[in-house]
Design a protein around this motif. Sequence first.
Motif, short mmCIF file in Angstrom:
data_model
loop_
_atom_site.label_atom_id
_atom_site.label_comp_id
_atom_site.label_asym_id
_atom_site.label_seq_id
_atom_site.Cartn_x
_atom_site.Cartn_y
_atom_site.Cartn_z
N ARG A 127 0.83 -1.21 0.00
CA ARG A 127 0.00 0.00 0.00
C ARG A 127 0.86 1.26 0.00
O ARG A 127 0.55 2.24 -0.69
N ALA A 128 1.95 1.25 0.79
CA ALA A 128 2.83 2.42 0.86
C ALA A 128 3.44 2.72 -0.50
O ALA A 128 3.50 3.88 -0.94
N VAL A 129 3.90 1.70 -1.20
CA VAL A 129 4.52 1.89 -2.51
C VAL A 129 3.48 2.36 -3.53
O VAL A 129 3.73 3.27 -4.33
N ALA A 130 2.29 1.77 -3.49
CA ALA A 130 1.23 2.17 -4.42
C ALA A 130 0.79 3.61 -4.19
O ALA A 130 0.36 4.30 -5.13
N ALA A 131 0.93 4.09 -2.95
CA ALA A 131 0.51 5.46 -2.62
C ALA A 131 1.60 6.49 -2.88
O ALA A 131 1.40 7.69 -2.63
N GLY A 132 2.77 6.07 -3.37
CA GLY A 132 3.82 7.01 -3.72
C GLY A 132 5.00 7.03 -2.79
O GLY A 132 5.91 7.86 -2.93
N GLY A 133 5.06 6.11 -1.82
CA GLY A 133 6.20 6.01 -0.93
C GLY A 133 7.15 4.92 -1.38
O GLY A 133 6.99 4.31 -2.44
N THR A 134 8.16 4.65 -0.56
CA THR A 134 9.08 3.54 -0.79
C THR A 134 9.17 2.75 0.51
O THR A 134 8.78 3.23 1.58
N ALA A 135 9.72 1.55 0.43
CA ALA A 135 9.84 0.72 1.63
C ALA A 135 10.93 -0.32 1.45
O ALA A 135 11.23 -0.74 0.33
N THR A 136 11.51 -0.72 2.57
CA THR A 136 12.45 -1.83 2.55
C THR A 136 11.66 -3.14 2.51
O THR A 136 10.45 -3.17 2.74
N GLU A 137 12.35 -4.22 2.20
CA GLU A 137 11.71 -5.53 2.24
C GLU A 137 11.36 -5.87 3.69
O GLU A 137 12.16 -5.64 4.60
N PRO A 138 10.19 -6.40 3.94
CA PRO A 138 9.84 -6.81 5.31
C PRO A 138 10.83 -7.83 5.85
O PRO A 138 11.35 -8.68 5.11
N GLU A 139 11.11 -7.74 7.15
CA GLU A 139 12.01 -8.70 7.79
C GLU A 139 11.46 -9.08 9.15
O GLU A 139 10.79 -8.28 9.82
N ASP A 140 11.74 -10.31 9.56
CA ASP A 140 11.29 -10.79 10.86
C ASP A 140 12.33 -10.47 11.91
O ASP A 140 13.53 -10.71 11.72
N THR A 141 11.87 -9.91 13.04
CA THR A 141 12.73 -9.63 14.18
C THR A 141 12.26 -10.49 15.35
O THR A 141 11.34 -11.31 15.22
N VAL A 142 12.89 -10.29 16.50
CA VAL A 142 12.51 -11.05 17.69
C VAL A 142 11.04 -10.84 18.03
O VAL A 142 10.36 -11.77 18.47
N TYR A 143 10.54 -9.61 17.78
CA TYR A 143 9.20 -9.26 18.26
C TYR A 143 8.16 -9.10 17.15
O TYR A 143 6.98 -9.39 17.37
N VAL A 144 8.56 -8.57 15.99
CA VAL A 144 7.58 -8.24 14.95
C VAL A 144 8.17 -8.51 13.57
O VAL A 144 9.38 -8.69 13.42
N ARG A 145 7.31 -8.54 12.58
CA ARG A 145 7.74 -8.49 11.18
C ARG A 145 7.64 -7.03 10.77
O ARG A 145 6.54 -6.42 10.84
N GLN A 146 8.75 -6.43 10.39
CA GLN A 146 8.78 -4.99 10.20
C GLN A 146 9.38 -4.59 8.87
O GLN A 146 10.03 -5.37 8.18
N ALA A 147 9.15 -3.31 8.53
CA ALA A 147 9.75 -2.71 7.34
C ALA A 147 9.90 -1.22 7.61
O ALA A 147 9.14 -0.64 8.41
N ARG A 148 10.85 -0.61 6.94
CA ARG A 148 11.04 0.84 7.04
C ARG A 148 10.41 1.48 5.81
O ARG A 148 10.73 1.14 4.69
N VAL A 149 9.51 2.43 6.07
CA VAL A 149 8.78 3.12 5.01
C VAL A 149 9.27 4.55 4.90
O VAL A 149 9.57 5.20 5.91
N THR A 150 9.34 5.08 3.68
CA THR A 150 9.63 6.49 3.44
C THR A 150 8.46 7.09 2.70
O THR A 150 8.05 6.57 1.64
N ASP A 151 7.87 8.15 3.26
CA ASP A 151 6.70 8.76 2.63
C ASP A 151 7.10 9.63 1.44
O ASP A 151 8.31 9.77 1.15
N PRO A 152 6.17 10.21 0.70
CA PRO A 152 6.53 10.98 -0.49
C PRO A 152 7.40 12.21 -0.21
O PRO A 152 7.96 12.78 -1.16
N PHE A 153 7.51 12.63 1.04
CA PHE A 153 8.30 13.81 1.38
C PHE A 153 9.67 13.46 1.94
O PHE A 153 10.44 14.34 2.29
N GLY A 154 9.97 12.17 2.07
CA GLY A 154 11.26 11.74 2.59
C GLY A 154 11.27 11.39 4.06
O GLY A 154 12.34 11.13 4.62
#
Length: 255
Positions: free
Chosen positions: A217-244
Motif C-alpha cells: 500500500r505504501a509503494v502504491a501510494a507514492g512512498g518507498t519501503a524496505t523488504e519486510p524482515e522478521d525480528t525477535v518481536y515483529v515483522r517490520q519494514a522501514r517506510v519512506t513517505d513521499p516527502f522523505g
Amino acid sequence: MSRVTGNQPDGTPTWVELVVPDLERAMDFYGKLFGWTYERETMAEGPYAIGLVDGQRAAGLMERSDAEGDAWTMFVAADDCDGTAKRITDAGGRVLWGPVDIRDFGRAVLAEDNVGAQFGLWQARAHVGCEIVNEPNSLVRNDLVAPVADAARAREFYAAVFSYTLDGNPDMADVDFTFLRRPDGHEIGGIMGDASAGAASWGTCFEVADTDAAVARAVAAGGTATEPEDTVYVRQARVTDPFGTEFVIGARPKA
C-alpha cells in the motif's frame, strides 16, 4: 492499553505529529497506508489534520511550506510542562519552543536532548493525545537511535528528566539496547547505540495487521519501503513517505 480516555502518566509517549509541505498529499498517502480518516483543524501555525482510526485520534499532520523529510515528532506526557522543561535544561538539553498553551487542547514544549534528538512535551487538557495505541494503524512504539558514543549520555539524560529506569534486553544480547521504563515499571521505549547512526533521533513505529500488505500500500501510494524482515518481536519494514520522512511499520506474530 489500546484506548486512551485520560491523561497518560508522566514520561509516556502520548502523541506523534508530522510537519509536511503539502497537507492534502500527506492525508492521501497516510489515508491509503493506514486507512485514516481525518478531523480538520486550523491552527495558528497553519492547516492541521488529525488522523483517526475507528473515530479515535491516532496522529497529527501539520502543513508548513518549508517542511521536507522531517521526522515524526514524539510528544511525551508531562503533568507539569514548565517544570519538566526546566529539568530538560538542567540535564543538558535545550528548549526550542514553549512552554505555550495550544488553545484549550493542552500545553506544549518542543525540546532537544543532550545528544541532539528532538522530542516534545504535552500537558493534556481537552486533547489527551493519542486516543488509540498498540492497535493496527496506530502508534505502537518509539525508540531513540544514537551513535554508540552518545547512547550512554542519552540514557543518563532521560533517566534524570523522567525518572526512567534502565534495563538491558536479554533477547538481543549482541545489540546495544536499553529499555526505558517509567517508575511503575511500564516500558515506554528504548535507546539503541548504533555505530552506523549519523545523528541521534527518535524513531516512530506504527502497528499494522500485515506488514507485507502495508508495504504494498505504501509503494502504491507514492512512498518507498524496505523488504519486510522478521525480528525477535515483529515483522517490520522501514517506510519512506513521499516527502522523505522515514518511519517503521510492524505486525505482531500471528497466534
